[in-house]
Design a protein around this motif. Structure first.
Motif, PDB file in Angstrom:
ATOM      1  N   VAL A  55     -61.989  10.505 -46.050  1.00 24.19           N
ATOM      2  CA  VAL A  55     -62.176   9.569 -47.152  1.00 24.19           C
ATOM      3  C   VAL A  55     -61.051   9.702 -48.170  1.00 24.19           C
ATOM      4  O   VAL A  55     -60.515   8.700 -48.662  1.00 24.19           O
ATOM      5  CB  VAL A  55     -63.548   9.802 -47.805  1.00 24.19           C
ATOM      6  CG1 VAL A  55     -63.639   9.102 -49.151  1.00 24.19           C
ATOM      7  CG2 VAL A  55     -64.659   9.309 -46.889  1.00 24.19           C
ATOM      8  N   GLU A  56     -60.668  10.935 -48.507  1.00 25.44           N
ATOM      9  CA  GLU A  56     -59.641  11.132 -49.523  1.00 25.44           C
ATOM     10  C   GLU A  56     -58.270  10.720 -49.022  1.00 25.44           C
ATOM     11  O   GLU A  56     -57.467  10.160 -49.773  1.00 25.44           O
ATOM     12  CB  GLU A  56     -59.619  12.606 -49.963  1.00 25.44           C
ATOM     13  CG  GLU A  56     -60.879  13.057 -50.679  1.00 25.44           C
ATOM     14  CD  GLU A  56     -61.104  12.326 -51.982  1.00 25.44           C
ATOM     15  OE1 GLU A  56     -60.114  11.854 -52.586  1.00 25.44           O
ATOM     16  OE2 GLU A  56     -62.276  12.206 -52.402  1.00 25.44           O
ATOM     17  N   VAL A  57     -57.964  10.985 -47.753  1.00 23.45           N
ATOM     18  CA  VAL A  57     -56.648  10.620 -47.212  1.00 23.45           C
ATOM     19  C   VAL A  57     -56.556   9.119 -47.012  1.00 23.45           C
ATOM     20  O   VAL A  57     -55.562   8.480 -47.342  1.00 23.45           O
ATOM     21  CB  VAL A  57     -56.391  11.386 -45.898  1.00 23.45           C
ATOM     22  CG1 VAL A  57     -55.130  10.871 -45.230  1.00 23.45           C
ATOM     23  CG2 VAL A  57     -56.270  12.874 -46.174  1.00 23.45           C
ATOM     24  N   GLY A  58     -57.609   8.512 -46.469  1.00 22.16           N
ATOM     25  CA  GLY A  58     -57.586   7.075 -46.241  1.00 22.16           C
ATOM     26  C   GLY A  58     -56.651   6.706 -45.108  1.00 22.16           C
ATOM     27  O   GLY A  58     -56.703   7.274 -44.006  1.00 22.16           O
ATOM     28  N   ASP A  59     -55.768   5.759 -45.371  1.00 21.79           N
ATOM     29  CA  ASP A  59     -54.810   5.299 -44.372  1.00 21.79           C
ATOM     30  C   ASP A  59     -53.662   6.301 -44.299  1.00 21.79           C
ATOM     31  O   ASP A  59     -52.862   6.420 -45.236  1.00 21.79           O
ATOM     32  CB  ASP A  59     -54.302   3.907 -44.735  1.00 21.79           C
ATOM     33  CG  ASP A  59     -53.398   3.319 -43.658  1.00 21.79           C
ATOM     34  OD1 ASP A  59     -53.364   3.892 -42.551  1.00 21.79           O
ATOM     35  OD2 ASP A  59     -52.736   2.303 -43.921  1.00 21.79           O
ATOM     36  N   ILE A  60     -53.552   7.001 -43.179  1.00 20.23           N
ATOM     37  CA  ILE A  60     -52.523   8.038 -43.044  1.00 20.23           C
ATOM     38  C   ILE A  60     -51.134   7.452 -42.966  1.00 20.23           C
ATOM     39  O   ILE A  60     -50.140   8.122 -43.270  1.00 20.23           O
ATOM     40  CB  ILE A  60     -52.829   8.910 -41.792  1.00 20.23           C
ATOM     41  CG1 ILE A  60     -52.002  10.198 -41.808  1.00 20.23           C
ATOM     42  CG2 ILE A  60     -52.575   8.116 -40.541  1.00 20.23           C
ATOM     43  CD1 ILE A  60     -52.382  11.148 -42.881  1.00 20.23           C
ATOM     44  N   PRO A 101     -44.885   8.409 -45.598  1.00 13.22           N
ATOM     45  CA  PRO A 101     -43.726   8.189 -44.718  1.00 13.22           C
ATOM     46  C   PRO A 101     -43.514   9.299 -43.702  1.00 13.22           C
ATOM     47  O   PRO A 101     -43.031   9.042 -42.593  1.00 13.22           O
ATOM     48  CB  PRO A 101     -42.547   8.099 -45.702  1.00 13.22           C
ATOM     49  CG  PRO A 101     -43.164   7.781 -47.032  1.00 13.22           C
ATOM     50  CD  PRO A 101     -44.513   8.439 -47.016  1.00 13.22           C
ATOM     51  N   SER A 102     -43.853  10.532 -44.050  1.00 13.91           N
ATOM     52  CA  SER A 102     -43.630  11.656 -43.146  1.00 13.91           C
ATOM     53  C   SER A 102     -44.668  12.724 -43.441  1.00 13.91           C
ATOM     54  O   SER A 102     -45.415  12.650 -44.416  1.00 13.91           O
ATOM     55  CB  SER A 102     -42.214  12.221 -43.305  1.00 13.91           C
ATOM     56  OG  SER A 102     -42.039  12.744 -44.610  1.00 13.91           O
ATOM     57  N   LYS A 103     -44.692  13.737 -42.580  1.00 12.44           N
ATOM     58  CA  LYS A 103     -45.623  14.831 -42.797  1.00 12.44           C
ATOM     59  C   LYS A 103     -45.245  15.661 -44.019  1.00 12.44           C
ATOM     60  O   LYS A 103     -46.098  16.325 -44.613  1.00 12.44           O
ATOM     61  CB  LYS A 103     -45.688  15.718 -41.558  1.00 12.44           C
ATOM     62  CG  LYS A 103     -44.367  16.382 -41.173  1.00 12.44           C
ATOM     63  CD  LYS A 103     -44.535  17.212 -39.914  1.00 12.44           C
ATOM     64  CE  LYS A 103     -43.235  17.917 -39.522  1.00 12.44           C
ATOM     65  NZ  LYS A 103     -43.408  18.729 -38.290  1.00 12.44           N
ATOM     66  N   GLY A 123     -43.502  -0.069 -52.985  1.00 14.09           N
ATOM     67  CA  GLY A 123     -44.228   0.906 -52.184  1.00 14.09           C
ATOM     68  C   GLY A 123     -45.600   1.252 -52.702  1.00 14.09           C
ATOM     69  O   GLY A 123     -46.129   2.322 -52.368  1.00 14.09           O
ATOM     70  N   LEU A 124     -46.194   0.386 -53.531  1.00 14.22           N
ATOM     71  CA  LEU A 124     -47.560   0.641 -53.968  1.00 14.22           C
ATOM     72  C   LEU A 124     -48.512   0.535 -52.780  1.00 14.22           C
ATOM     73  O   LEU A 124     -48.322  -0.287 -51.880  1.00 14.22           O
ATOM     74  CB  LEU A 124     -47.967  -0.351 -55.056  1.00 14.22           C
ATOM     75  CG  LEU A 124     -47.241  -0.226 -56.394  1.00 14.22           C
ATOM     76  CD1 LEU A 124     -47.672  -1.338 -57.339  1.00 14.22           C
ATOM     77  CD2 LEU A 124     -47.486   1.133 -57.025  1.00 14.22           C
ATOM     78  N   GLN A 125     -49.542   1.355 -52.785  1.00 13.43           N
ATOM     79  CA  GLN A 125     -50.475   1.407 -51.661  1.00 13.43           C
ATOM     80  C   GLN A 125     -51.329   0.148 -51.623  1.00 13.43           C
ATOM     81  O   GLN A 125     -51.966  -0.238 -52.604  1.00 13.43           O
ATOM     82  CB  GLN A 125     -51.370   2.639 -51.771  1.00 13.43           C
ATOM     83  CG  GLN A 125     -52.366   2.759 -50.636  1.00 13.43           C
ATOM     84  CD  GLN A 125     -53.299   3.921 -50.832  1.00 13.43           C
ATOM     85  OE1 GLN A 125     -53.150   4.690 -51.779  1.00 13.43           O
ATOM     86  NE2 GLN A 125     -54.265   4.065 -49.945  1.00 13.43           N
TER      87      GLN A 125
END
Length: 330
Positions: free
Chosen positions: A248-253, A257-259, A124-126
């Motif tokens: 920019v900080e969040v990147g790919d939402i 996996p969940s909110k 699960g590494l980004q």
């Protein structure tokens, strides 16, 4: 371990410890066997030599530490070439280094080994994606932040100079136009005062130019944020710079996996009573939630602090507590 000719070679993980002018890599198989190691420069010749070395393993993935920090300049050079890159957090590699070496000594070789171990063991590494729009937003929002820092620095210098020219100085929220009006009334007679006024006027001129740059930067950021289709600008208290920083900080939402995971990452998720919360309300205690400079959710009604009850004021004596111990003395 060598594979036969009719057997597909295993997928290897290339762990990379990046630096500014050099990188250290270690190639590791899924069974944690070390099949390659090297140190390469980050210039054109060194980068080409590293790619030629890595092409020995057709099925490969790059595990790079700090893809949003010191390893960004290498990761974003690999992405346009079709390479697969995953981001290894520094905390994971540090923990792996302690357990892998037994002593936790930090060298380039041990760092590359621990990063490769994280890439093999952790799931699960980004994945790092090549997003031109996000890179453009990051570049411009960093520029906008530096403009704000320059504004604060110039205003502080201007306040110090005006304090020497005008008794009591100027007000706190000082603009370039207000500073110009104050300096127009000052008539110093000595050489030091005249030089001080001249330097202050130069700061005022620099501030006026900075306002134009700030206005243009805000307009450019606003257009780019609106082009992403987000509704952050509709929220009260969030301007173009804050909205761009959030994106920019969040990147790919989709990496959350969940909110609930997103709320935990931003530090707005409720914390369990046993970890760091107040025993009465179950809300996070003061100073325990990680601050990200942004508010992404509001606390629920269960976290609302109940109004304090009025304490009855009496003149009677309070219950007797533990008797005081008598000190030895003369």
């Amino acid at each position: 371990m060598r594979n036969s000719d009719n057997q597909t070679p295993p997928r290897v993980v290339i762990g990379m410890d990046p630096h500014k002018r050099s990188v250290t890599i270690e190639v590791m198989t899924p069974d944690e066997g070390i099949v390659g190691h090297g140190r390469f420069g980050t210039d054109e010749a060194g980068f080409a030599a590293m790619l030629d070395y890595a092409r020995r393993w057709p099925d490969r993935v790059w595990a790079i530490e700090g893809c949003e920090g010191i390893g960004r300049h290498v990761a974003h050079r690999l992405l346009p070439l079709g390479e697969e890159v995953v981001d290894v957090p520094a905390k994971l590699s540090a923990r792996m280094r302690v357990f892998a070496t037994g002593q936790g000594r930090k060298t380039d070789d041990t760092d590359g080994h621990s990063i490769a171990l994280v890439g093999v063991r952790m799931q699960g590494l980004q994945s790092v994606v090549h997003d031109e729009q996000l890179k453009l937003l990051r570049l411009l929002v960093d520029r906008r932040r530096r403009i704000g820092e320059d504004h604060s620095r110039m205003i502080c210098q201007l306040h110090a100079l005006i304090l020497e020219l005008v008794p009591g100085g100027a007000k706190r929220d000082l603009s370039a136009a207000q500073a110009r009006a104050i300096l127009a009334k000052v008539r110093p007679r000595d050489a030091v005062g005249k030089a001080r006024k001249r330097v202050a006027m130069e700061l005022v001129v620099d501030l006026e130019r900075l306002y134009q740059r700030k206005k243009a930067a805000n307009k450019e950021l606003t257009d780019l944020v609106k082009a992403t289709g987000t509704g952050l600008l509709d929220l009260r208290g969030i301007g173009p710079s804050g909205a761009a920083r959030l994106l920019v900080e969040v990147g790919d939402i989709t990496r959350f996996p969940s909110k609930a995971h997103f709320a935990s990452w931003t530090g707005t998720a409720p914390i369990d009573v046993s970890s760091a919360s107040t025993p009465t309300t179950g809300c996070p205690a003061v100073g325990t939630v990680r601050s990200t400079g942004s508010c992404t959710s509001w606390p629920s009604s269960s976290c609302a602090t109940a109004p304090a009850q009025a304490v009855p004021t009496t003149t009677g004596r309070s219950p007797r507590g533990r008797p005081r111990t008598q000190r030895c003395g003369a």
